[in-house]
Design a protein around this motif. Structure first.
Motif, PDB file in Angstrom:
ATOM      1  N   GLY A   1       8.126  -2.873  -4.451  1.00 50.36           N
ATOM      2  CA  GLY A   1       8.247  -2.749  -5.892  1.00 50.36           C
ATOM      3  C   GLY A   1       7.240  -3.585  -6.657  1.00 50.36           C
ATOM      4  N   ASP A   2       6.972  -4.773  -6.152  1.00 57.06           N
ATOM      5  CA  ASP A   2       5.986  -5.637  -6.798  1.00 57.06           C
ATOM      6  C   ASP A   2       4.654  -4.911  -6.901  1.00 57.06           C
ATOM      7  OD1 ASP A   2       8.019  -7.428  -6.519  1.00 57.06           O
ATOM      8  OD2 ASP A   2       7.024  -8.657  -4.981  1.00 57.06           O
ATOM      9  N   LEU A   3       4.290  -4.260  -5.813  1.00 60.20           N
ATOM     10  CA  LEU A   3       2.997  -3.585  -5.761  1.00 60.20           C
ATOM     11  C   LEU A   3       2.975  -2.380  -6.679  1.00 60.20           C
ATOM     12  CD1 LEU A   3       2.638  -3.778  -1.895  1.00 60.20           C
ATOM     13  CD2 LEU A   3       1.458  -5.202  -3.579  1.00 60.20           C
ATOM     14  N   VAL A   4       4.112  -1.694  -6.762  1.00 57.41           N
ATOM     15  CA  VAL A   4       4.200  -0.540  -7.650  1.00 57.41           C
ATOM     16  C   VAL A   4       3.958  -0.990  -9.091  1.00 57.41           C
ATOM     17  CG1 VAL A   4       5.723   1.285  -8.515  1.00 57.41           C
ATOM     18  CG2 VAL A   4       5.727   0.725  -6.079  1.00 57.41           C
ATOM     19  N   ASP A   5       4.403  -2.213  -9.401  1.00 58.97           N
ATOM     20  CA  ASP A   5       4.175  -2.742 -10.744  1.00 58.97           C
ATOM     21  C   ASP A   5       2.716  -3.093 -10.960  1.00 58.97           C
ATOM     22  OD1 ASP A   5       6.834  -2.456 -11.261  1.00 58.97           O
ATOM     23  OD2 ASP A   5       7.347  -4.554 -10.879  1.00 58.97           O
ATOM     24  N   ILE A   6       2.094  -3.614  -9.932  1.00 65.53           N
ATOM     25  CA  ILE A   6       0.710  -4.072 -10.050  1.00 65.53           C
ATOM     26  C   ILE A   6      -0.280  -2.923 -10.134  1.00 65.53           C
ATOM     27  CG2 ILE A   6      -1.140  -5.332  -8.884  1.00 65.53           C
ATOM     28  CD1 ILE A   6       1.034  -7.133  -7.669  1.00 65.53           C
ATOM     29  N   PHE A   7      -0.114  -1.952  -9.268  1.00 64.48           N
ATOM     30  CA  PHE A   7      -1.054  -0.841  -9.226  1.00 64.48           C
ATOM     31  C   PHE A   7      -0.533   0.379  -9.964  1.00 64.48           C
ATOM     32  CE2 PHE A   7      -1.713  -3.295  -5.308  1.00 64.48           C
ATOM     33  CZ  PHE A   7      -3.048  -3.632  -5.489  1.00 64.48           C
ATOM     34  N   PRO A   8      -1.422   1.030 -10.673  1.00 61.57           N
ATOM     35  CA  PRO A   8      -1.013   2.241 -11.396  1.00 61.57           C
ATOM     36  C   PRO A   8      -0.983   3.428 -10.452  1.00 61.57           C
ATOM     37  CG  PRO A   8      -3.314   1.784 -11.834  1.00 61.57           C
ATOM     38  CD  PRO A   8      -2.833   0.714 -10.888  1.00 61.57           C
ATOM     39  N   LEU A   9      -0.192   3.300  -9.414  1.00 60.59           N
ATOM     40  CA  LEU A   9      -0.076   4.376  -8.433  1.00 60.59           C
ATOM     41  C   LEU A   9       1.395   4.690  -8.228  1.00 60.59           C
ATOM     42  CD1 LEU A   9      -2.647   3.092  -5.781  1.00 60.59           C
ATOM     43  CD2 LEU A   9      -2.908   5.116  -7.220  1.00 60.59           C
ATOM     44  N   ALA A  10       1.667   5.904  -7.789  1.00 59.23           N
ATOM     45  CA  ALA A  10       3.042   6.306  -7.559  1.00 59.23           C
ATOM     46  C   ALA A  10       3.652   5.496  -6.419  1.00 59.23           C
ATOM     47  CB  ALA A  10       3.092   7.790  -7.235  1.00 59.23           C
ATOM     48  N   GLN A  11       4.965   5.362  -6.469  1.00 55.79           N
ATOM     49  CA  GLN A  11       5.674   4.594  -5.448  1.00 55.79           C
ATOM     50  C   GLN A  11       5.406   5.175  -4.063  1.00 55.79           C
ATOM     51  OE1 GLN A  11       9.126   5.933  -4.157  1.00 55.79           O
ATOM     52  NE2 GLN A  11       8.757   4.450  -2.530  1.00 55.79           N
ATOM     53  N   SER A  12       5.353   6.490  -3.984  1.00 54.86           N
ATOM     54  CA  SER A  12       5.132   7.131  -2.686  1.00 54.86           C
ATOM     55  C   SER A  12       3.733   6.835  -2.147  1.00 54.86           C
ATOM     56  CB  SER A  12       5.351   8.638  -2.791  1.00 54.86           C
ATOM     57  OG  SER A  12       4.541   9.208  -3.794  1.00 54.86           O
ATOM     58  N   THR A  13       2.803   6.698  -3.045  1.00 58.35           N
ATOM     59  CA  THR A  13       1.425   6.402  -2.631  1.00 58.35           C
ATOM     60  C   THR A  13       1.318   4.991  -2.072  1.00 58.35           C
ATOM     61  OG1 THR A  13       0.593   7.889  -4.333  1.00 58.35           O
ATOM     62  CG2 THR A  13      -0.982   6.350  -3.375  1.00 58.35           C
ATOM     63  N   ILE A  14       1.928   4.054  -2.757  1.00 51.35           N
ATOM     64  CA  ILE A  14       1.953   2.669  -2.275  1.00 51.35           C
ATOM     65  C   ILE A  14       2.616   2.610  -0.906  1.00 51.35           C
ATOM     66  CG2 ILE A  14       2.865   0.347  -2.687  1.00 51.35           C
ATOM     67  CD1 ILE A  14       0.888   0.957  -4.791  1.00 51.35           C
ATOM     68  N   SER A  15       3.729   3.321  -0.791  1.00 54.08           N
ATOM     69  CA  SER A  15       4.461   3.351   0.469  1.00 54.08           C
ATOM     70  C   SER A  15       3.568   3.865   1.595  1.00 54.08           C
ATOM     71  CB  SER A  15       5.674   4.266   0.318  1.00 54.08           C
ATOM     72  OG  SER A  15       6.824   3.693   0.879  1.00 54.08           O
ATOM     73  N   GLN A  16       2.780   4.868   1.262  1.00 55.37           N
ATOM     74  CA  GLN A  16       1.868   5.439   2.254  1.00 55.37           C
ATOM     75  C   GLN A  16       0.824   4.420   2.706  1.00 55.37           C
ATOM     76  OE1 GLN A  16       1.131  10.220   2.011  1.00 55.37           O
ATOM     77  NE2 GLN A  16      -0.090   8.942   0.683  1.00 55.37           N
ATOM     78  N   HIS A  17       0.269   3.698   1.742  1.00 57.07           N
ATOM     79  CA  HIS A  17      -0.728   2.674   2.075  1.00 57.07           C
ATOM     80  C   HIS A  17      -0.098   1.578   2.931  1.00 57.07           C
ATOM     81  CE1 HIS A  17      -4.212   4.143   0.030  1.00 57.07           C
ATOM     82  NE2 HIS A  17      -3.626   4.193  -1.138  1.00 57.07           N
ATOM     83  N   LEU A  18       1.133   1.206   2.592  1.00 57.93           N
ATOM     84  CA  LEU A  18       1.823   0.181   3.374  1.00 57.93           C
ATOM     85  C   LEU A  18       2.055   0.665   4.810  1.00 57.93           C
ATOM     86  CD1 LEU A  18       4.414  -1.089   0.746  1.00 57.93           C
ATOM     87  CD2 LEU A  18       2.522  -2.392   1.724  1.00 57.93           C
ATOM     88  N   LYS A  19       2.368   1.935   4.923  1.00 56.84           N
ATOM     89  CA  LYS A  19       2.584   2.509   6.253  1.00 56.84           C
ATOM     90  C   LYS A  19       1.300   2.436   7.089  1.00 56.84           C
ATOM     91  CE  LYS A  19       3.767   6.942   8.423  1.00 56.84           C
ATOM     92  NZ  LYS A  19       4.162   6.356   9.710  1.00 56.84           N
ATOM     93  N   GLU A  20       0.189   2.724   6.446  1.00 55.56           N
ATOM     94  CA  GLU A  20      -1.107   2.663   7.153  1.00 55.56           C
ATOM     95  C   GLU A  20      -1.388   1.254   7.656  1.00 55.56           C
ATOM     96  OE1 GLU A  20      -4.392   4.557   6.855  1.00 55.56           O
ATOM     97  OE2 GLU A  20      -3.614   6.450   6.107  1.00 55.56           O
ATOM     98  N   LEU A  21      -1.130   0.293   6.778  1.00 59.14           N
ATOM     99  CA  LEU A  21      -1.366  -1.106   7.149  1.00 59.14           C
ATOM    100  C   LEU A  21      -0.420  -1.533   8.253  1.00 59.14           C
ATOM    101  CD1 LEU A  21      -1.944  -2.648   3.592  1.00 59.14           C
ATOM    102  CD2 LEU A  21      -3.665  -2.315   5.388  1.00 59.14           C
ATOM    103  N   LYS A  22       0.808  -1.028   8.189  1.00 58.85           N
ATOM    104  CA  LYS A  22       1.796  -1.367   9.203  1.00 58.85           C
ATOM    105  C   LYS A  22       1.407  -0.730  10.530  1.00 58.85           C
ATOM    106  CE  LYS A  22       6.078   0.100   8.931  1.00 58.85           C
ATOM    107  NZ  LYS A  22       7.367   0.443   8.287  1.00 58.85           N
ATOM    108  N   ASP A  23       0.995   0.544  10.476  1.00 56.57           N
ATOM    109  CA  ASP A  23       0.595   1.247  11.703  1.00 56.57           C
ATOM    110  C   ASP A  23      -0.618   0.583  12.350  1.00 56.57           C
ATOM    111  OD1 ASP A  23       2.658   2.967  11.321  1.00 56.57           O
ATOM    112  OD2 ASP A  23       1.450   4.673  10.675  1.00 56.57           O
ATOM    113  N   ALA A  24      -1.496   0.055  11.523  1.00 54.50           N
ATOM    114  CA  ALA A  24      -2.671  -0.633  12.068  1.00 54.50           C
ATOM    115  C   ALA A  24      -2.291  -2.019  12.579  1.00 54.50           C
ATOM    116  CB  ALA A  24      -3.759  -0.749  11.001  1.00 54.50           C
ATOM    117  N   GLY A  25      -1.104  -2.457  12.231  1.00 57.90           N
ATOM    118  CA  GLY A  25      -0.609  -3.736  12.737  1.00 57.90           C
ATOM    119  C   GLY A  25      -0.945  -4.931  11.860  1.00 57.90           C
ATOM    120  N   LEU A  26      -1.491  -4.664  10.684  1.00 57.71           N
ATOM    121  CA  LEU A  26      -1.927  -5.780   9.846  1.00 57.71           C
ATOM    122  C   LEU A  26      -0.790  -6.405   9.040  1.00 57.71           C
ATOM    123  CD1 LEU A  26      -5.352  -4.353   8.689  1.00 57.71           C
ATOM    124  CD2 LEU A  26      -4.982  -6.341  10.155  1.00 57.71           C
TER     125      LEU A  26
END
Lengths: 101, 101
Positions: free
Chosen positions: A45-70
């Motif tokens: 939620g913090d990130l959704v507030d910071i970036f002007p992007l949809a919640q689903s988009t942020i979630s997707q980026h987080l998933k990518e970072l998680k999948d990469a292990g970062l």
DNA sequence: ATAACCAATCGTACTTTTACGATTGGAAAT
DNA sequence: ATTTCCAATCGTAAAAGTACGATTGGTTAT
């Protein structure tokens, strides 16, 4: 057999480095990681507030970072707390360092 | 105005870092750069011999690396000699170093 | 039980990337 | 002038990436 990149033998290090690099290859994801470095952890939620992007988009980026292990996510009801995955972070750092020597 | 990533204001450093990271985000390109680091320079043909990829594909990867500023090509008739772009390499190194602190 | 809340996932549209073979362009050699 | 050679570019197809709104799922409060 079809000739694709999958059939080329790369050194594991090269593959891993490329994997990390790919995950870093979007400004939003760099910004997310910088944010996490700054304050160690945060919620989606913090990130959704910071970036002007949809919640689903942020979630997707987080998933990518998680999948990469970062990053890694810990359930912290009712939220999910994301933190840098320190072990893999160290690996990534070492790989980039070694690469640029 | 359509809401796209282009309309988000990122710090220049984040954008530049993501740009470099994206260029590094493919094992073939990592391998090409490692090869260049090793022997400072090489020709497109050398790479075509090393990788089981079409000449046009190698050329495309080289273009990406060139566009990202990581390598540069010098005409050396009838071949083209590719080298690491040392100045930008230093910048990239510094950005990644700073990022992983 | 139900309402509220947060975040993941689904479905979709569009763009970009990755790969190929074929073609083009420019320089050197015949 | 023609041929040869290297590498870029074109056209194309398939896969992956990026974004959205809508839906689902799981937890906490009411």
């Amino acid at each position: 057999m079809k000739k694709t990149t999958e059939n080329i033998v790369f050194k594991d290090d090269s593959k891993q480095l490329a994997r990390f690099a790919k995950a870093l290859g979007h400004p939003t994801r760099i910004a997310i990681l910088k944010h996490l470095e700054h304050q160690s952890c945060c919620f989606t939620g913090d990130l959704v507030d910071i970036f002007p992007l949809a919640q689903s988009t942020i979630s997707q980026h987080l998933k990518e970072l998680k999948d990469a292990g970062l990053i890694q996510g810990e359930v912290n009801p009712p939220k999910i707390k994301y933190c840098i995955n320190k072990e893999n972070w160290k690996t990534a750092k070492a790989l980039f360092q070694g690469f640029f020597e």
